[in-house]
Design a protein around this motif. Structure first.
Motif, PDB file in Angstrom:
ATOM      1  N   THR A   1       0.849  -1.190   0.000  1.00  0.00           N
ATOM      2  CA  THR A   1       0.000   0.000   0.000  1.00  0.00           C
ATOM      3  C   THR A   1       0.888   1.243   0.000  1.00  0.00           C
ATOM      4  N   VAL A   2       0.274   2.406  -0.123  1.00  0.00           N
ATOM      5  CA  VAL A   2       1.074   3.631  -0.066  1.00  0.00           C
ATOM      6  C   VAL A   2       1.715   3.790   1.309  1.00  0.00           C
ATOM      7  N   ASP A   3       1.059   3.290   2.341  1.00  0.00           N
ATOM      8  CA  ASP A   3       1.608   3.416   3.687  1.00  0.00           C
ATOM      9  C   ASP A   3       2.719   2.411   3.961  1.00  0.00           C
ATOM     10  N   GLU A   4       2.606   1.237   3.346  1.00  0.00           N
ATOM     11  CA  GLU A   4       3.633   0.208   3.535  1.00  0.00           C
ATOM     12  C   GLU A   4       4.092  -0.271   2.171  1.00  0.00           C
ATOM     13  N   PRO A   5       4.929   0.520   1.538  1.00  0.00           N
ATOM     14  CA  PRO A   5       5.313   0.215   0.158  1.00  0.00           C
ATOM     15  C   PRO A   5       6.398  -0.845   0.051  1.00  0.00           C
ATOM     16  N   ALA A   6       7.006  -1.224   1.173  1.00  0.00           N
ATOM     17  CA  ALA A   6       8.061  -2.241   1.123  1.00  0.00           C
ATOM     18  C   ALA A   6       7.872  -3.196   2.289  1.00  0.00           C
ATOM     19  N   LEU A   7       7.951  -4.481   1.996  1.00  0.00           N
ATOM     20  CA  LEU A   7       7.708  -5.494   3.030  1.00  0.00           C
ATOM     21  C   LEU A   7       8.759  -6.595   2.926  1.00  0.00           C
ATOM     22  N   GLY A   8       9.073  -7.198   4.070  1.00  0.00           N
ATOM     23  CA  GLY A   8      10.041  -8.291   4.101  1.00  0.00           C
ATOM     24  C   GLY A   8       9.380  -9.627   3.806  1.00  0.00           C
ATOM     25  N   LEU A   9      10.194 -10.638   3.586  1.00  0.00           N
ATOM     26  CA  LEU A   9       9.691 -11.961   3.223  1.00  0.00           C
ATOM     27  C   LEU A   9       8.776 -12.544   4.307  1.00  0.00           C
ATOM     28  N   SER A  10       9.227 -12.559   5.544  1.00  0.00           N
ATOM     29  CA  SER A  10       8.434 -13.170   6.620  1.00  0.00           C
ATOM     30  C   SER A  10       7.125 -12.423   6.784  1.00  0.00           C
ATOM     31  N   ASP A  11       7.210 -11.112   6.705  1.00  0.00           N
ATOM     32  CA  ASP A  11       6.026 -10.268   6.819  1.00  0.00           C
ATOM     33  C   ASP A  11       4.997 -10.614   5.734  1.00  0.00           C
ATOM     34  N   LEU A  12       5.476 -10.727   4.521  1.00  0.00           N
ATOM     35  CA  LEU A  12       4.586 -11.063   3.412  1.00  0.00           C
ATOM     36  C   LEU A  12       3.961 -12.436   3.620  1.00  0.00           C
ATOM     37  N   ALA A  13       4.767 -13.381   4.089  1.00  0.00           N
ATOM     38  CA  ALA A  13       4.263 -14.740   4.318  1.00  0.00           C
ATOM     39  C   ALA A  13       3.181 -14.704   5.391  1.00  0.00           C
ATOM     40  N   ARG A  14       3.441 -13.955   6.458  1.00  0.00           N
ATOM     41  CA  ARG A  14       2.500 -13.893   7.561  1.00  0.00           C
ATOM     42  C   ARG A  14       1.178 -13.289   7.106  1.00  0.00           C
ATOM     43  N   ARG A  15       1.268 -12.150   6.437  1.00  0.00           N
ATOM     44  CA  ARG A  15       0.039 -11.450   6.040  1.00  0.00           C
ATOM     45  C   ARG A  15      -0.749 -12.199   4.978  1.00  0.00           C
ATOM     46  N   SER A  16      -0.041 -12.871   4.089  1.00  0.00           N
ATOM     47  CA  SER A  16      -0.749 -13.572   3.011  1.00  0.00           C
ATOM     48  C   SER A  16      -1.299 -14.903   3.510  1.00  0.00           C
ATOM     49  N   GLY A  17      -0.658 -15.456   4.551  1.00  0.00           N
ATOM     50  CA  GLY A  17      -1.068 -16.763   5.037  1.00  0.00           C
ATOM     51  C   GLY A  17      -0.407 -17.897   4.263  1.00  0.00           C
ATOM     52  N   PHE A  18       0.475 -17.580   3.328  1.00  0.00           N
ATOM     53  CA  PHE A  18       1.177 -18.618   2.574  1.00  0.00           C
ATOM     54  C   PHE A  18       2.442 -19.027   3.331  1.00  0.00           C
ATOM     55  N   ASP A  19       2.904 -20.193   3.011  1.00  0.00           N
ATOM     56  CA  ASP A  19       4.162 -20.648   3.581  1.00  0.00           C
ATOM     57  C   ASP A  19       5.295 -19.744   3.091  1.00  0.00           C
ATOM     58  N   LYS A  20       6.337 -19.672   3.910  1.00  0.00           N
ATOM     59  CA  LYS A  20       7.459 -18.804   3.562  1.00  0.00           C
ATOM     60  C   LYS A  20       8.101 -19.242   2.244  1.00  0.00           C
TER      61      LYS A  20
ATOM     62  N   GLU B   1      10.374  -5.693  -7.063  1.00  0.00           N
ATOM     63  CA  GLU B   1      11.813  -5.463  -7.002  1.00  0.00           C
ATOM     64  C   GLU B   1      12.262  -5.704  -5.568  1.00  0.00           C
ATOM     65  N   GLN B   2      13.522  -6.086  -5.415  1.00  0.00           N
ATOM     66  CA  GLN B   2      14.028  -6.294  -4.067  1.00  0.00           C
ATOM     67  C   GLN B   2      15.094  -5.270  -3.767  1.00  0.00           C
ATOM     68  N   ASP B   3      14.956  -4.601  -2.647  1.00  0.00           N
ATOM     69  CA  ASP B   3      15.966  -3.631  -2.239  1.00  0.00           C
ATOM     70  C   ASP B   3      17.258  -4.367  -1.924  1.00  0.00           C
ATOM     71  N   ALA B   4      18.345  -3.894  -2.529  1.00  0.00           N
ATOM     72  CA  ALA B   4      19.615  -4.601  -2.391  1.00  0.00           C
ATOM     73  C   ALA B   4      20.089  -4.611  -0.940  1.00  0.00           C
ATOM     74  N   ALA B   5      19.854  -3.538  -0.213  1.00  0.00           N
ATOM     75  CA  ALA B   5      20.369  -3.443   1.152  1.00  0.00           C
ATOM     76  C   ALA B   5      19.444  -4.105   2.175  1.00  0.00           C
ATOM     77  N   SER B   6      18.183  -3.693   2.197  1.00  0.00           N
ATOM     78  CA  SER B   6      17.276  -4.164   3.246  1.00  0.00           C
ATOM     79  C   SER B   6      16.672  -5.522   2.922  1.00  0.00           C
ATOM     80  N   ARG B   7      16.829  -5.986   1.708  1.00  0.00           N
ATOM     81  CA  ARG B   7      16.239  -7.236   1.216  1.00  0.00           C
ATOM     82  C   ARG B   7      14.709  -7.190   1.197  1.00  0.00           C
ATOM     83  N   HIS B   8      14.164  -6.038   1.415  1.00  0.00           N
ATOM     84  CA  HIS B   8      12.713  -5.934   1.361  1.00  0.00           C
ATOM     85  C   HIS B   8      12.241  -5.899  -0.088  1.00  0.00           C
ATOM     86  N   TYR B   9      10.969  -6.263  -0.248  1.00  0.00           N
ATOM     87  CA  TYR B   9      10.395  -6.290  -1.585  1.00  0.00           C
ATOM     88  C   TYR B   9       9.468  -5.100  -1.780  1.00  0.00           C
TER      89      TYR B   9
END
Lengths: 256, 256
Positions: free
Chosen positions: B15-34, B51-59
């Motif tokens: 969303t505009v408020d959370e434009p970048a999310l980490g892998l575990s976060d995405l897995a948790r919110r989507s309910g899919f396995d990591k 796209e994945q941020d090179a430094a933070s590894r966030h998507y």
DNA sequence: AATATGGGTTCACATAATGAACCGACATCC
DNA sequence: GGATGTCGGTTCATTATGTGAACCCATATT
């Protein structure tokens, strides 16, 4: 290829010239079975990535894509920032000016301004530009991560015209010159009779994220005009980079 | 849900408020396995949708989406056409004006202009509006296909506030009034203290494809202001519809 | 009347997606 | 400073998911 890859490659069949396609057509062009194609399209329509015209039954890109793209833009206002400067540059050069953003392994054309000339270089929004054989590509590589440059030179280097540089060493030299000069020059490397100059737009970390370029018919382009456009395109790229990064371009640095 | 549906619902977590999310976060919110989440993200990055941020590894959302959205816009210039009129309306009403486009079963906010007031209605780009409980939704339904209206009334009708209409009969009445009046009024149906008016933007076939709406704090809104805004929003919607359809709005018709 | 092409559907079959358990790296915390 | 939690990412046996040849109906074309 995985199923989501297939779904996305269906989306990539749509262009500005062919914005709506029928089921059989999509199946033929994608190489997927008609049933498969339809199931993918159903999944895509279910999330608004594709819409189906009620009358013609043809499929087209959907509002869901616009939504996500605008969420992206809201966070990273590349277009809003750059478009005014693209327009200025188009007005002052009276040639085609196009703006690109890096994606996967190519540059994606995201905005174009065309001059009033009848004889001009025409570029469509969404057009993909290869890195090794366009002014934009070389400008990008000049300020890209080493890994990106390596991956590009290691990949297949198509010769689009007789002038295209395809030897990694020659491309490397061109990249080095561009880094020193501040802008790239590509003389008919992508299309016969077209000469372009480009400069990299850079993120806060100093690496390129896109490019701005001027493309013109070679016939009416003098060596002096090249230099003039090069300096102008460089200035525009610098200004866009600064606006994107809160005017602190002095922090730009390049890691080895 | 199919694999492509899963991939898309991953994209919809941004969303505009959370434009970048980490892998575990995405897995948790989507309910899919990591592992599943990661494979989906890989497929999406492979096509530039993520796209994945090179430094933070966030998507984050990728350039591929912008590309497709711009191809869509090139063919169907909804934003280019409507935004100037949205701005005019925002200037003349001095309240929040937002533009939406229909997608699947909701309205997608594609543009917003906010007034200078500190106390104002805030809306984010990409926000999804339900059809039954917003001024935009009712305005849309008033000129939508009967099937769409039926599907909406048959679905689950959430009550967002104590004022939300949730009985199909009441909503039908509101739709009828809107059709006669030309614009809809929604008094705190979606959020407490907010009153909105909206009008449908219509395609060449006469059916709605989106809406334009004015939203304001109820505290400073007089009955006279409602009527004034209603007429203004209706005029703007009409003008946008005409520009989209080459000025021949007289061909607009509604099938029974 | 015959043929080709369009959108859309079915179902036995095989490929492709799944997720629990795992790894190494980095913080945080008594 | 060792125990603990979280992070991004990987592996592989199990199984769900996607596949496509053949099919149907409707509309053009000849």
């Amino acid at each position: 290829m995985g199923t989501v890859g297939k779904a996305i490659s269906l989306l990539e069949l749509f262009t500005v010239d062919e914005p709506a396609l029928g089921l059989s057509d999509l199946a033929r062009r994608s190489g997927f079975d008609k049933a498969t194609t339809r199931r993918l399209l159903l999944a895509l329509t279910g999330h608004g990535f594709v819409e189906q015209d009620a009358a013609s039954r043809h499929y087209r890109l959907g509002a869901g894509l616009s939504r996500l793209a605008r969420i992206r833009e809201a966070r990273f206002p590349f277009l809003q920032t750059a478009v005014p400067l693209v327009r200025d540059l188009a007005a002052s050069t009276a040639e085609t000016v196009h703006l690109s953003e890096f994606g996967v392994d190519k540059l994606v054309t995201v905005h174009v301004e065309h001059p009033a000339w009848a004889n001009r270089v025409n570029i469509d929004i969404g057009q993909l530009l290869p890195l090794h054989s366009t002014a934009s590509g070389i400008a990008y590589l000049a300020f890209a991560r080493d890994e990106t440059v390596k991956a590009c030179l290691a990949g297949s280097l198509n010769a689009f015209t007789a002038h295209t540089l395809i030897e990694p060493a020659a491309i490397s030299t061109s990249i080095g010159e561009t880094r020193d000069r501040g802008y790239s020059i590509c003389d008919q490397g992508f299309e016969e009779g077209v000469i372009s100059v480009a400069a990299a737009i850079r993120a806060a970390d100093g690496f390129a994220l896109g490019t701005i370029a001027v493309a013109a018919p070679k016939a009416r382009t003098t060596p002096a005009a090249i230099v003039e456009r090069g300096l102008a395109v460089m200035a525009a790229a610098r200004e866009i980079s600064m606006r994107l990064n809160g005017d602190n371009l002095q922090t730009l640095r390049r890691q080895a």
